[in-house]
Design an enzyme around this catalytic site. Sequence first.
Site, PDB file in Angstrom:
ATOM      1  N   LYS A  53      90.481 -45.142  51.068  1.00 35.60           N
ATOM      2  CA  LYS A  53      90.048 -44.635  49.754  1.00 35.60           C
ATOM      3  C   LYS A  53      91.252 -44.057  49.007  1.00 35.60           C
ATOM      4  O   LYS A  53      91.676 -44.625  48.008  1.00 35.60           O
ATOM      5  CB  LYS A  53      88.943 -43.598  49.936  1.00 35.60           C
ATOM      6  CG  LYS A  53      87.735 -44.212  50.672  1.00 35.60           C
ATOM      7  CD  LYS A  53      86.825 -43.174  51.233  1.00 35.60           C
ATOM      8  CE  LYS A  53      85.888 -43.684  52.298  1.00 35.60           C
ATOM      9  NZ  LYS A  53      84.946 -44.708  51.883  1.00 35.60           N
ATOM     10  N   TRP A 107      77.057 -39.233  55.664  1.00 34.85           N
ATOM     11  CA  TRP A 107      78.173 -39.332  56.617  1.00 34.85           C
ATOM     12  C   TRP A 107      78.179 -38.197  57.628  1.00 34.85           C
ATOM     13  O   TRP A 107      78.464 -38.405  58.816  1.00 34.85           O
ATOM     14  CB  TRP A 107      79.507 -39.453  55.880  1.00 34.85           C
ATOM     15  CG  TRP A 107      79.676 -40.841  55.328  1.00 34.85           C
ATOM     16  CD1 TRP A 107      79.723 -41.204  54.007  1.00 34.85           C
ATOM     17  CD2 TRP A 107      79.755 -42.074  56.073  1.00 34.85           C
ATOM     18  NE1 TRP A 107      79.835 -42.575  53.904  1.00 34.85           N
ATOM     19  CE2 TRP A 107      79.866 -43.127  55.140  1.00 34.85           C
ATOM     20  CE3 TRP A 107      79.740 -42.380  57.428  1.00 34.85           C
ATOM     21  CZ2 TRP A 107      79.960 -44.470  55.525  1.00 34.85           C
ATOM     22  CZ3 TRP A 107      79.840 -43.716  57.823  1.00 34.85           C
ATOM     23  CH2 TRP A 107      79.938 -44.734  56.874  1.00 34.85           C
ATOM     24  N   ASP A 162      85.763 -33.879  57.753  1.00 34.46           N
ATOM     25  CA  ASP A 162      85.874 -35.312  57.468  1.00 34.46           C
ATOM     26  C   ASP A 162      86.236 -35.443  55.985  1.00 34.46           C
ATOM     27  O   ASP A 162      85.375 -35.367  55.121  1.00 34.46           O
ATOM     28  CB  ASP A 162      84.533 -36.000  57.775  1.00 34.46           C
ATOM     29  CG  ASP A 162      84.538 -37.468  57.353  1.00 34.46           C
ATOM     30  OD1 ASP A 162      85.573 -37.956  56.850  1.00 34.46           O
ATOM     31  OD2 ASP A 162      83.491 -38.133  57.539  1.00 34.46           O
TER      32      ASP A 162
HETATM   33  C1  LIG Z   1      83.069 -39.460  54.410  1.00 29.84           C
HETATM   34  C2  LIG Z   1      83.142 -40.685  55.261  1.00 29.84           C
HETATM   35  N1  LIG Z   1      83.209 -40.541  56.596  1.00 29.84           N
HETATM   36  C3  LIG Z   1      83.264 -41.607  57.406  1.00 29.84           C
HETATM   37  C4  LIG Z   1      83.254 -42.894  56.908  1.00 29.84           C
HETATM   38  C5  LIG Z   1      83.302 -44.059  57.846  1.00 29.84           C
HETATM   39  O1  LIG Z   1      84.547 -44.645  57.771  1.00 29.84           O
HETATM   40  P1  LIG Z   1      84.903 -46.000  58.545  1.00 29.84           P
HETATM   41  O2  LIG Z   1      84.144 -47.086  57.923  1.00 29.84           O
HETATM   42  O3  LIG Z   1      86.390 -46.070  58.346  1.00 29.84           O
HETATM   43  O4  LIG Z   1      84.562 -45.786  59.982  1.00 29.84           O
HETATM   44  C6  LIG Z   1      83.196 -43.092  55.531  1.00 29.84           C
HETATM   45  C7  LIG Z   1      83.192 -44.450  54.967  1.00 29.84           C
HETATM   46  O5  LIG Z   1      83.032 -44.687  53.800  1.00 29.84           O
HETATM   47  C8  LIG Z   1      83.137 -41.962  54.694  1.00 29.84           C
HETATM   48  O6  LIG Z   1      83.067 -42.104  53.363  1.00 29.84           O
END
Ligand SMILES: Cc1ncc(COP(=O)(O)O)c(C=O)c1O
Length: 361
Positions: free
Chosen positions: A197, A102, A173
């Site tokens: 989550k 991520w 994040d």
């Molecule tokens: C740590 C993290 N950042 C970003 C995201 C991306 O999120 P989204 O699908 O809401 O854009 C996720 C998705 O699982 C994630 O776990």
Amino acid sequence: MSEVFNFCAGPAMLPKPVMAKAQQEFINWQGTGSSVMELSHRSGIYKAMAKKAEVDLRELMSIPDNYKVLFCHGGGRGQFSAVPLNLLPQGKSADYIVSGSWSKAAVAEAKNFGEINVIEINQDTDNSSSLLDSSDWPLNPEAAYVHYCPNETVNGLEINTIPETNGVPIVADMSSTILSHEIDVSKFGLIYAGAQKNIGPSGLTIVIVREDLLGQAQIATPCIMNYKTAADNDSMYNTPPTYAWYLAGLVFEWLKELGGVKAIAKVNQAKAEILYQAIDNSELYSNHIQSQYRSKMNIPFWLKDESLNEKFLEEAEKTGLTALEGHRIVGGMRASIYNAMPLEGVQALIEFMQQFEKRNR
Ligand SMILES: Cc1ncc(COP(=O)(O)O)c(C=O)c1O
């Protein structure tokens, strides 16, 4: 149907009492004769609910008064664009710590909006995964901000100390770790988290931003991504994800009733401990992440005999243990055990894993 424990990484399991309450008031919310999702976000009754959700989140996370709490669209990935658009002025660069998939994806997006200095911190060998200690990160003291991901949902890696950046704002994040343990919000410039989550349904993203960082967005920033516009309009410049906001409010109430973040952190610690112990004590399962970097929310494990993967998943599903397949990038299995996963769910998983191992010696 017997009880199902859903180990999905997101959208994830929600607390049972929250779902029951939402169901009970689904078509007649607070005596209005309408569903909350049918009401104007500008109505007094909706605004009161929305404000209460914010107040509860502030209380749960002890958010200082000089921070704005924004209820945004666009998920975690939306913030991969919004952060540089709002916080990275021309002529400056931002430090991005890469510890897994991520944080890597955040870099790919941020590069579209400015100069990004990538700092890779994975320290992998054939049979262990670790990270470079934050005191050794080669940070730029002139950076506009430092971005990192405290919990890598896919890789199961967690950084549980807040880096020292000597005044450079920290952007985190926290999509897969928010509200799972206590944090000192005042150490951060900005925290963001997709809701799906530990907060509620997808479609909502929480941003917690220090006020002095507002108002420096790049000219091309779309208005629905501009933090100052969102802050000046109580996150209602355009129609917010109203139902997700309402459900998040129910989750915050549930968490407060349980005793808040401090109380749930103890349960989370206990859940993770017993699951890692079961993995480490087994001959069949393994997790090669060094103990101080092991995630308490997303626990990947691999079967030493990979030919058993499909059978493991099929039998788990039949036992009511769902969504255990690991992310396609890393393979194996992954148990996501967010706040809503009760201790009994993890115990049921361990029992199944042990029985499965015995049957497949
Ligand atoms: C740590 C993290 N950042 C970003 C995201 C991306 O999120 P989204 O699908 O809401 O854009 C996720 C998705 O699982 C994630 O776990």
